[in-house]
Design an enzyme around this catalytic site. Structure first.
Site, PDB file in Angstrom:
ATOM      1  N   SER A  49       1.891 -17.206   1.836  1.00 53.35           N
ATOM      2  CA  SER A  49       1.543 -16.488   3.085  1.00 53.35           C
ATOM      3  C   SER A  49       0.799 -17.098   4.019  1.00 53.35           C
ATOM      4  CB  SER A  49       0.995 -15.221   2.674  1.00 53.35           C
ATOM      5  OG  SER A  49       0.447 -14.474   3.701  1.00 53.35           O
ATOM      6  N   TYR A 101      -5.493 -10.693  -1.448  1.00 51.84           N
ATOM      7  CA  TYR A 101      -4.154 -10.933  -1.430  1.00 51.84           C
ATOM      8  C   TYR A 101      -4.109 -12.578  -0.949  1.00 51.84           C
ATOM      9  CZ  TYR A 101       0.461 -11.586   0.775  1.00 51.84           C
ATOM     10  OH  TYR A 101       1.673 -12.043   1.038  1.00 51.84           O
ATOM     11  N   LYS A 136      -2.336 -15.704  -3.348  1.00 45.41           N
ATOM     12  CA  LYS A 136      -1.265 -16.842  -2.929  1.00 45.41           C
ATOM     13  C   LYS A 136      -2.044 -18.277  -3.227  1.00 45.41           C
ATOM     14  CE  LYS A 136       1.755 -13.910  -2.065  1.00 45.41           C
ATOM     15  NZ  LYS A 136       2.976 -13.877  -2.790  1.00 45.41           N
TER      16      LYS A 136
HETATM   17  N1  UFG Z   1      -0.733  -3.239  13.562  1.00 49.66           N
HETATM   18  C1  UFG Z   1      -1.032  -2.114  14.105  1.00 49.66           C
HETATM   19  N2  UFG Z   1      -0.668  -1.014  13.725  1.00 49.66           N
HETATM   20  C2  UFG Z   1      -0.125  -0.500  12.513  1.00 49.66           C
HETATM   21  C3  UFG Z   1       0.418  -1.678  11.567  1.00 49.66           C
HETATM   22  C4  UFG Z   1       0.075  -3.061  12.135  1.00 49.66           C
HETATM   23  O1  UFG Z   1      -1.824  -2.237  15.104  1.00 49.66           O
HETATM   24  O2  UFG Z   1       0.224   0.589  12.339  1.00 49.66           O
HETATM   25  C5  UFG Z   1      -1.109  -4.749  13.834  1.00 49.66           C
HETATM   26  C6  UFG Z   1      -1.865  -5.518  12.818  1.00 49.66           C
HETATM   27  O3  UFG Z   1      -3.378  -5.081  13.271  1.00 49.66           O
HETATM   28  C7  UFG Z   1      -1.333  -6.782  13.186  1.00 49.66           C
HETATM   29  C8  UFG Z   1      -0.037  -6.694  13.714  1.00 49.66           C
HETATM   30  O4  UFG Z   1       0.214  -5.338  13.824  1.00 49.66           O
HETATM   31  O5  UFG Z   1      -2.134  -7.292  14.242  1.00 49.66           O
HETATM   32  C9  UFG Z   1       0.977  -6.956  12.542  1.00 49.66           C
HETATM   33  O6  UFG Z   1       0.587  -6.067  11.250  1.00 49.66           O
HETATM   34  P1  UFG Z   1       1.415  -6.008   9.885  1.00 49.66           P
HETATM   35  O7  UFG Z   1       0.693  -5.226   9.056  1.00 49.66           O
HETATM   36  O8  UFG Z   1       2.762  -5.989  10.256  1.00 49.66           O
HETATM   37  O9  UFG Z   1       1.533  -7.516   9.333  1.00 49.66           O
HETATM   38  P2  UFG Z   1       0.003  -8.645   9.125  1.00 49.66           P
HETATM   39  O10 UFG Z   1      -0.093  -9.447  10.188  1.00 49.66           O
HETATM   40  O11 UFG Z   1      -1.055  -7.775   8.851  1.00 49.66           O
HETATM   41  O12 UFG Z   1       0.529  -9.272   7.799  1.00 49.66           O
HETATM   42  C10 UFG Z   1       1.145 -10.187   7.516  1.00 49.66           C
HETATM   43  C11 UFG Z   1       1.949 -10.388   6.217  1.00 49.66           C
HETATM   44  C12 UFG Z   1       1.073 -10.329   5.279  1.00 49.66           C
HETATM   45  C13 UFG Z   1      -0.071 -11.486   5.462  1.00 49.66           C
HETATM   46  C14 UFG Z   1      -0.676 -11.375   6.732  1.00 49.66           C
HETATM   47  C15 UFG Z   1      -1.398 -12.778   6.797  1.00 49.66           C
HETATM   48  O13 UFG Z   1       2.655  -8.927   6.307  1.00 49.66           O
HETATM   49  O14 UFG Z   1       1.706 -10.290   3.945  1.00 49.66           O
HETATM   50  O15 UFG Z   1       0.692 -11.476   7.727  1.00 49.66           O
HETATM   51  O16 UFG Z   1      -2.429 -12.364   7.522  1.00 49.66           O
HETATM   52  F1  UFG Z   1      -0.649 -11.453   4.361  1.00 49.66           F
END
Ligand code: UFG
Length: 330
Positions: free
Chosen positions: A114, A138, A142
């Site tokens: 990741s 997490y 990894k």
């Molecule tokens: N977000 C929102 N509202 C929500 C959900 C997400 O604003 O309800 C934002 C998050 O803050 C982030 C973006 O949308 O900025 C993407 O969020 P996700 O939860 O879809 O994905 P992440 O970037 O948090 O996570 C991804 C992978 C993880 C990994 C991470 C690396 O899903 O497995 O990138 O930091 F760990």
């Protein structure tokens, strides 16, 4: 034979689908805790848990050429609340799997890593040799497995590729497979459901970041392109010894608000949203350099644009508003 461990989950099921399309002999191993039996399609499904070596041995009753590892827990937030759950499955479980596989004579491994291994980046796009400073359990798990694979390559002569996914998104272009997490925490499926009124308004986690519109920037990569990269990785392991790491991203960053606009355009409906506080541990920007994967693996993403990623995700969600049907009978 290739063993696809965690092959009933989101990315694993798309990889098993790609193996079926290429007629590569394989079996899916999954405990179905978060995976879906129907996502394994026509692939042989072995129900086993990586934390239970006795159950795992079923997978090695015939020679296994390569093991692909998708069986990790994936929620950053949950990993803060329950780090030992993450270490137990994502590290100890993978160690059990590696031990079992190495004993059985398997030498090739492809591991789902990741972007979380990097933590807050010094610069973007992020290259693979950027310092690794995970900011959550997490990401630590990894990185621990990547390091274990590197040491096992030296000690046991195994070959390994760790694929560092950025934001896996989209769905099978043929509409057979999609994203179905419980609870769903990922931006694109949440935004699609909010657009169609299946969820309340979406909360944007912070708009006071140092980015043009204040919301976080991420690199969304199509799950079918991730699947292709795994096939490329298997080929790479035929010719290359040692342990290797590759970023898998589109190389383009989109802010949360830009994603909501694309979802609105593709779905023809506004995504209702409000701005809430920042989420713990969210870096402001994560964008991959994918040059190494393109050069060394010969990876050619087929669906690099965000509109297509969202359109495929929305099409699957439209046809499967409750996700996989077998969830209802579990
Ligand atoms: N977000 C929102 N509202 C929500 C959900 C997400 O604003 O309800 C934002 C998050 O803050 C982030 C973006 O949308 O900025 C993407 O969020 P996700 O939860 O879809 O994905 P992440 O970037 O948090 O996570 C991804 C992978 C993880 C990994 C991470 C690396 O899903 O497995 O990138 O930091 F760990």
């Amino acid at each position: 034979m290739v063993l696809v461990v965690g092959g009933a989950g989101f990315v694993g099921s798309h990889v098993a689908n790609a193996l079926r399309a290429k007629k590569v002999p394989h079996a899916v191993v999954d405990n179905l805790e978060n995976g879906h039996a129907s996502a394994a399609g026509d692939s042989r499904l072995i129900r086993a848990d990586i934390r239970d070596p006795d159950s795992l041995r079923q997978g090695f009753s015939e020679p296994v050429e390569a093991v692909m590892i998708f069986s990790g827990y994936i929620s950053v937030g949950e990993s803060y609340r329950d780090p030992l759950k993450y270490y137990d499955n994502n590290v100890r479980g993978v160690i059990e799997l590696l031990r079992c596989a190495i004993r059985a004579g398997t030498h090739k491994f492809v591991f789902s890593s990741s972007a979380a291994v990097y933590g807050e980046p010094d610069a973007i796009p992020i290259e693979e040799d950027h310092p690794k400073r995970p900011t959550n359990p997490y990401g630590e798990t990894k990185l621990a497995v990547e390091n274990a694979l590197r040491w096992c390559a030296k000690a046991h002569g195994i070959r390994a590729v760790s694929l560092r996914y950025f934001n896996a998104a989209g769905a099978d272009p043929d509409g057979l497979l999609g994203e179905d997490h419980d609870p769903e925490e990922h931006l694109i499926p949440l935004a699609i459901d909010a657009a169609f009124g299946r969820r309340d308004r979406l909360v944007v986690f912070g708009d006071d970041y140092d980015t043009p519109d204040g919301s976080c920037i991420r690199d969304y990569v199509h799950v079918a392109d991730l699947a292709d990269a795994h096939i490329d990785a298997l080929r790479f392991l035929e010719e290359n010894s040692g342990a290797h790491e590759f970023n898998l991203g589109s190389g383009q960053g989109f802010s949360v608000k830009q994603v909501l606009n694309v979802v609105s355009d593709v779905c023809g409906r506004q995504v209702p949203f409000e701005v809430g506080p920042r989420r713990l541990g969210d870096p402001a920007r994560l964008v991959a350099s994918n040059a190494r994967a393109k050069t060394a693996l010969g990876w050619v993403p087929k669906f690099p644009d965000l509109e297509t990623i969202v359109a495929h995700a929305a099409a699957w969600r439209e046809r499967n508003p409750h996700g996989y049907a077998d969830k209802l009978t579990r």
